[in-house]
Design a protein around this motif. Structure first.
Motif, PDB file in Angstrom:
ATOM      1  N   THR A 149      -7.230  30.406  31.992  1.00 35.47           N
ATOM      2  CA  THR A 149      -8.630  30.095  31.703  1.00 35.47           C
ATOM      3  C   THR A 149      -8.878  28.630  32.029  1.00 35.47           C
ATOM      4  N   GLN A 150     -10.027  28.361  32.684  1.00 29.79           N
ATOM      5  CA  GLN A 150     -10.365  26.979  33.002  1.00 29.79           C
ATOM      6  C   GLN A 150     -11.461  26.502  32.068  1.00 29.79           C
ATOM      7  N   TYR A 151     -11.208  25.348  31.469  1.00 30.44           N
ATOM      8  CA  TYR A 151     -12.191  24.742  30.571  1.00 30.44           C
ATOM      9  C   TYR A 151     -12.787  23.532  31.276  1.00 30.44           C
ATOM     10  N   HIS A 152     -14.098  23.549  31.463  1.00 32.33           N
ATOM     11  CA  HIS A 152     -14.776  22.396  32.053  1.00 32.33           C
ATOM     12  C   HIS A 152     -15.252  21.519  30.909  1.00 32.33           C
ATOM     13  N   ILE A 153     -14.844  20.249  30.955  1.00 31.12           N
ATOM     14  CA  ILE A 153     -15.126  19.376  29.825  1.00 31.12           C
ATOM     15  C   ILE A 153     -15.949  18.183  30.294  1.00 31.12           C
ATOM     16  N   ASP A 154     -17.063  17.929  29.598  1.00 34.48           N
ATOM     17  CA  ASP A 154     -17.878  16.747  29.879  1.00 34.48           C
ATOM     18  C   ASP A 154     -17.277  15.568  29.130  1.00 34.48           C
ATOM     19  N   LEU A 155     -16.872  14.548  29.903  1.00 34.53           N
ATOM     20  CA  LEU A 155     -16.353  13.338  29.261  1.00 34.53           C
ATOM     21  C   LEU A 155     -17.526  12.400  28.986  1.00 34.53           C
ATOM     22  N   PRO A 156     -17.375  11.475  28.052  1.00 32.21           N
ATOM     23  CA  PRO A 156     -18.498  10.587  27.687  1.00 32.21           C
ATOM     24  C   PRO A 156     -19.064   9.829  28.888  1.00 32.21           C
ATOM     25  N   ASP A 157     -18.215   9.405  29.822  1.00 33.04           N
ATOM     26  CA  ASP A 157     -18.752   8.659  30.979  1.00 33.04           C
ATOM     27  C   ASP A 157     -19.223   9.624  32.076  1.00 33.04           C
ATOM     28  N   SER A 158     -19.577  10.849  31.672  1.00 39.63           N
ATOM     29  CA  SER A 158     -20.249  11.851  32.492  1.00 39.63           C
ATOM     30  C   SER A 158     -19.394  12.473  33.609  1.00 39.63           C
ATOM     31  N   GLU A 159     -18.146  12.072  33.748  1.00 39.21           N
ATOM     32  CA  GLU A 159     -17.297  12.755  34.721  1.00 39.21           C
ATOM     33  C   GLU A 159     -16.825  14.080  34.141  1.00 39.21           C
ATOM     34  N   GLU A 160     -16.731  15.081  34.979  1.00 40.63           N
ATOM     35  CA  GLU A 160     -16.264  16.371  34.506  1.00 40.63           C
ATOM     36  C   GLU A 160     -14.748  16.446  34.645  1.00 40.63           C
ATOM     37  N   PHE A 161     -14.107  17.022  33.648  1.00 38.76           N
ATOM     38  CA  PHE A 161     -12.655  17.144  33.647  1.00 38.76           C
ATOM     39  C   PHE A 161     -12.316  18.611  33.453  1.00 38.76           C
ATOM     40  N   VAL A 162     -11.420  19.149  34.279  1.00 43.46           N
ATOM     41  CA  VAL A 162     -11.071  20.555  34.169  1.00 43.46           C
ATOM     42  C   VAL A 162      -9.658  20.687  33.610  1.00 43.46           C
ATOM     43  N   VAL A 163      -9.514  21.549  32.628  1.00 44.85           N
ATOM     44  CA  VAL A 163      -8.194  21.843  32.075  1.00 44.85           C
ATOM     45  C   VAL A 163      -7.917  23.319  32.315  1.00 44.85           C
ATOM     46  N   ARG A 164      -6.745  23.636  32.883  1.00 39.53           N
ATOM     47  CA  ARG A 164      -6.406  25.034  33.104  1.00 39.53           C
ATOM     48  C   ARG A 164      -5.249  25.406  32.179  1.00 39.53           C
ATOM     49  N   MET A 165      -5.470  26.408  31.365  1.00 37.29           N
ATOM     50  CA  MET A 165      -4.421  26.824  30.429  1.00 37.29           C
ATOM     51  C   MET A 165      -4.089  28.279  30.646  1.00 37.29           C
ATOM     52  N   GLN A 166      -2.805  28.560  30.603  1.00 41.12           N
ATOM     53  CA  GLN A 166      -2.356  29.942  30.775  1.00 41.12           C
ATOM     54  C   GLN A 166      -2.779  30.780  29.584  1.00 41.12           C
ATOM     55  N   ASN A 167      -3.133  32.002  29.843  1.00 43.80           N
ATOM     56  CA  ASN A 167      -3.495  32.917  28.771  1.00 43.80           C
ATOM     57  C   ASN A 167      -2.247  33.636  28.269  1.00 43.80           C
ATOM     58  N   ARG A 168      -1.791  33.189  27.119  1.00 49.03           N
ATOM     59  CA  ARG A 168      -0.628  33.870  26.521  1.00 49.03           C
ATOM     60  C   ARG A 168      -1.122  34.574  25.267  1.00 49.03           C
ATOM     61  N   GLY A 169      -1.193  35.881  25.331  1.00 48.59           N
ATOM     62  CA  GLY A 169      -1.699  36.630  24.184  1.00 48.59           C
ATOM     63  C   GLY A 169      -3.127  36.217  23.881  1.00 48.59           C
ATOM     64  N   THR A 170      -3.444  35.967  22.612  1.00 49.08           N
ATOM     65  CA  THR A 170      -4.805  35.570  22.250  1.00 49.08           C
ATOM     66  C   THR A 170      -4.809  34.171  21.657  1.00 49.08           C
ATOM     67  N   LEU A 171      -3.766  33.385  22.041  1.00 51.46           N
ATOM     68  CA  LEU A 171      -3.572  32.076  21.419  1.00 51.46           C
ATOM     69  C   LEU A 171      -4.774  31.134  21.526  1.00 51.46           C
ATOM     70  N   ASN A 172      -5.325  30.978  22.732  1.00 51.49           N
ATOM     71  CA  ASN A 172      -6.309  29.915  22.915  1.00 51.49           C
ATOM     72  C   ASN A 172      -7.691  30.433  23.332  1.00 51.49           C
ATOM     73  N   VAL A 173      -8.027  31.625  22.925  1.00 53.30           N
ATOM     74  CA  VAL A 173      -9.330  32.143  23.335  1.00 53.30           C
ATOM     75  C   VAL A 173     -10.460  31.689  22.404  1.00 53.30           C
ATOM     76  N   ASN A 174     -10.133  30.921  21.357  1.00 56.89           N
ATOM     77  CA  ASN A 174     -11.177  30.589  20.382  1.00 56.89           C
ATOM     78  C   ASN A 174     -11.984  29.341  20.732  1.00 56.89           C
ATOM     79  N   TRP A 175     -11.620  28.643  21.870  1.00 58.26           N
ATOM     80  CA  TRP A 175     -12.429  27.481  22.277  1.00 58.26           C
ATOM     81  C   TRP A 175     -13.633  27.961  23.043  1.00 58.26           C
ATOM     82  N   GLN A 176     -14.789  27.422  22.686  1.00 58.01           N
ATOM     83  CA  GLN A 176     -16.018  27.894  23.300  1.00 58.01           C
ATOM     84  C   GLN A 176     -16.867  26.751  23.820  1.00 58.01           C
ATOM     85  N   ALA A 177     -17.755  27.056  24.730  1.00 57.97           N
ATOM     86  CA  ALA A 177     -18.657  26.055  25.292  1.00 57.97           C
ATOM     87  C   ALA A 177     -19.477  25.409  24.180  1.00 57.97           C
TER      88      ALA A 177
END
Lengths: 362, 273
Positions: free
Chosen positions: A316-344
């Motif tokens: 899953t790729q998370y697009h994150i707005d940083l304070p200085d307006s640059e976008e940062f992408v984090v890609r995390m592997q989906n292992r089971g249902t560990l990290n599905v609770n982060w939302q936009a």
């Protein structure tokens, strides 16, 4: 891998046209390709990689600079006098000849004895597993088979160097994957230096011993796939190969093999030694898979707000707005249902793995 | 959606009167030829009155010494003219497609095709005057003048199919041959020539047909007694016209159709490769 130089490119430039239409296709390129190496020229279309290949083959001649083959100057030899053969993007098989005649063409032109030609044709047909189709015309065989004939034809005269001009681009995905492995096998079995041109970064990383990344007629970086991917020297290289986050940071300390950087968030991270002399504000690159999300905002290396969550099966790729307006992408592997609770919309912290920060030359 | 678009597209076939005009045009093109061919089988000697079927006029034409001589001369001139013009056209086609772009390429292309643009009568008069000077100077009066004239106006007809063939050909084939140790001459012999061969044959056949049916230039250039089939027919028609003319015309037509069909088959082969 041997250590003797096969092809040496020395300060080669190539200009096309003149006056207003002058195009500098190659701009002072120097590189040494070792014997028995699988060497890839990687870059977007128009970067000069095919021009460099054509110069090595002899279809074009350099405007300045030298090309040497095993120490012998070949810059101005015509193609038919160079022990270098090419696999063309369009295959360029002779439509008025059979598969076997195509494969034997180079040997016939070298005036080899008939018996030797026949033996080599048989060996080559075996090598590319085409024995059954030897008497077919080339328009009666499939694209993948034409590809194999083109390879066999170029390998039959046992060239010192084999040039491959995007030979897999016309094949469909599955066939391409198969041919990638096949090419590696052929290179290993024949022990011939392969120079491979492609715009497909994945192909380059999978197959090559070394990769040269090219843009605007220049070679930007030469290195193993690992080096190119993990330690890109320039913004273009980092951007062209894989996905990358770019940030600016403050260079605090620069020691032997290590440096200390201050991120925009105020946190400090360690990095390897920069490739070139830089100081003050520097550009850094971080791969999306070398960062992770954390709910612990205070200790995180970066803080921001999730703007978008893109689910793509294995990760899953998370697009994150940083304070200085640059976008940062984090890609995390989906292992089971560990990290599905982060939302936009959620505030989130980002941790950067040690060794993930790469300082760029520009 | 798809259907709607189809009905809205402009189509010339839907214009009022399209079938009628098309049929009229084809009738205008082919009716005279049908009549000509039909009356070549007339048993009587009239061109307008049908008197039953017969091969008589074909037999008469075949037996006619003058027709035989003229037909033989036509073939001799056409064979030579198509041979020479095809050789020259092949070289011209190679020169205009297998070289790096150079200044004046378009001018040369235009010059090669000059006979297609200059009115034939102008060329005929020019040749008449030019050859008259040479004849005066050398006192040589052979067939060479006719062959030269035919060769000249056949060149563009031979050139166009050969050039088209060369332009269609994948240039990387010749590059590949050079890459595989073929010297330029062997590359030409082993790759370029075999691949352009259908174009050369097509060009030669077209040149042959064009030479075979030329009247204007032949009429001006020929020496007395050098009649080709078309000029012989022109001479005969000034006197009495019998269905013998129809028979000869029909035979010429048949030869042309065969040659053009062969050429068409060869060009079809070209696009398949």
């Amino acid at each position: 891998m041997g250590n003797t130089t096969s092809i040496a490119i020395n300060q080669v430039s190539k200009k096309f046209g003149h006056g207003k239409n002058l195009v500098l296709a190659l701009d002072d390129v120097s590189v040494e390709i070792e014997e028995n190496e699988f060497f890839t020229l990687l870059g977007p279309s128009g970067c000069g990689k095919t021009t460099l290949l054509r110069l090595i083959a002899g279809f074009e001649h350099p405007s300045s600079g030298h090309i040497q083959l095993h120490g012998e100057e070949i810059s101005h030899l015509p193609p038919f006098k160079r022990p270098v053969n090419t696999v063309f993007q369009s295959y360029a098989l002779f439509p008025h000849m059979t598969v076997a005649e195509n494969i034997g063409f180079g040997l016939t032109m070298q005036d080899k004895p008939t018996g030797e030609i026949a033996d080599t044709i048989n060996k080559m047909l075996q090598l590319v597993q085409m024995e059954d189709l030897r008497d077919r015309r080339t328009d009666q065989i499939s694209g993948g088979q034409q590809q194999r004939v083109a390879l066999a034809r170029a390998l039959a005269p046992r060239p010192r160097v084999l040039l491959l001009d995007e030979p897999l681009s016309a094949l469909d995905y599955k066939l391409r994957k198969g041919m990638q492995i096949e090419l590696k096998r052929l290179q290993h079995e024949t022990g011939i230096t392969f120079i491979f041109v492609t715009h497909d970064q994945e192909e380059a990383l999978t197959m090559s011993d070394r990769v040269a990344v090219m843009n605007n007629g220049r070679i930007l970086q030469v290195g193993s796939p690992h080096q190119i991917y993990n330690h890109p020297a320039e913004r273009f290289v980092a951007d062209f190969i894989g996905d990358t986050n770019f940030l600016t940071a403050e260079l605090l300390e620069c020691g032997e093999g290590e440096s200390l950087l201050k991120l925009p968030s105020g946190k400090t991270v360690r990095s390897g030694q920069p490739e070139a002399a830089v100081n003050g504000t520097v550009h850094i690159a971080i791969r999306p898979e070398q960062a992770s999300l954390t709910d612990d905002l205070i200790d995180a290396d970066l803080q921001g707000k999730i703007s978008n969550v893109v689910y793509s099966g294995s990760d899953t790729q998370y697009h994150i707005d940083l304070p200085d307006s640059e976008e940062f992408v984090v890609r995390m592997q989906n292992r089971g249902t560990l990290n599905v609770n982060w939302q936009a919309g959620q505030k989130i912290g980002v941790n950067i793995e040690s060794g993930a920060v790469q300082i760029l030359r520009n | 959606m798809n259907k709607m678009r189809r009905t809205n597209t402009f189509s010339v076939r839907k214009l009022p009167g399209f079938p009628a005009i098309a049929i009229l045009c084809f009738a205008m093109l082919y009716a005279p030829i049908v009549v000509l061919v039909g009356y070549s089988f007339n048993a009587g000697s009239s061109l307008a009155l049908w008197e039953g079927f017969s091969w008589h006029w074909y037999y008469a034409a075949w037996q006619n010494d003058q027709v035989q001589t003229a037909a033989l001369l036509s073939v001799v001139v056409a064979v030579q003219a198509s041979l020479y013009s095809t050789i020259l056209a092949t070289m011209a086609a190679l020169g205009t497609t297998r070289t790096r772009p150079y200044r004046g390429q378009t001018a040369i292309y235009t010059m090669i095709n000059q006979p297609l643009m200059v009115p034939e009568i102008v060329t005929a008069v020019a040749l008449l005057i030019c050859f008259a000077v040479i004849k005066q100077a050398t006192d040589y009066r052979g067939l060479i003048y006719l062959v030269l004239a035919h060769t000249a106006f056949c060149i563009p007809f031979a050139y166009l199919p050969i050039r088209a063939r060369l332009e269609d050909m994948d240039k990387s084939l010749e590059t590949a041959a050079a890459d595989l140790y073929a010297t330029p001459w062997r590359c030409f012999k082993k790759v370029t020539l075999p691949l352009m061969w259908p174009g050369i044959l097509a060009g030669a056949m077209l040149a042959f047909v064009i030479s075979l049916d030329d009247v204007v230039i032949t009429e001006f250039v020929k020496a007395p007694g050098q009649d080709t089939l078309p000029t012989y027919m022109l001479g005969q028609i000034r006197r009495a016209v019998t269905p013998e003319m129809n028979a000869i015309s029909t035979a010429l037509l048949a030869v042309s159709i065969i040659m053009v069909s062969l050429m068409f088959i060869l060009s079809r082969k070209k696009s398949r490769e």
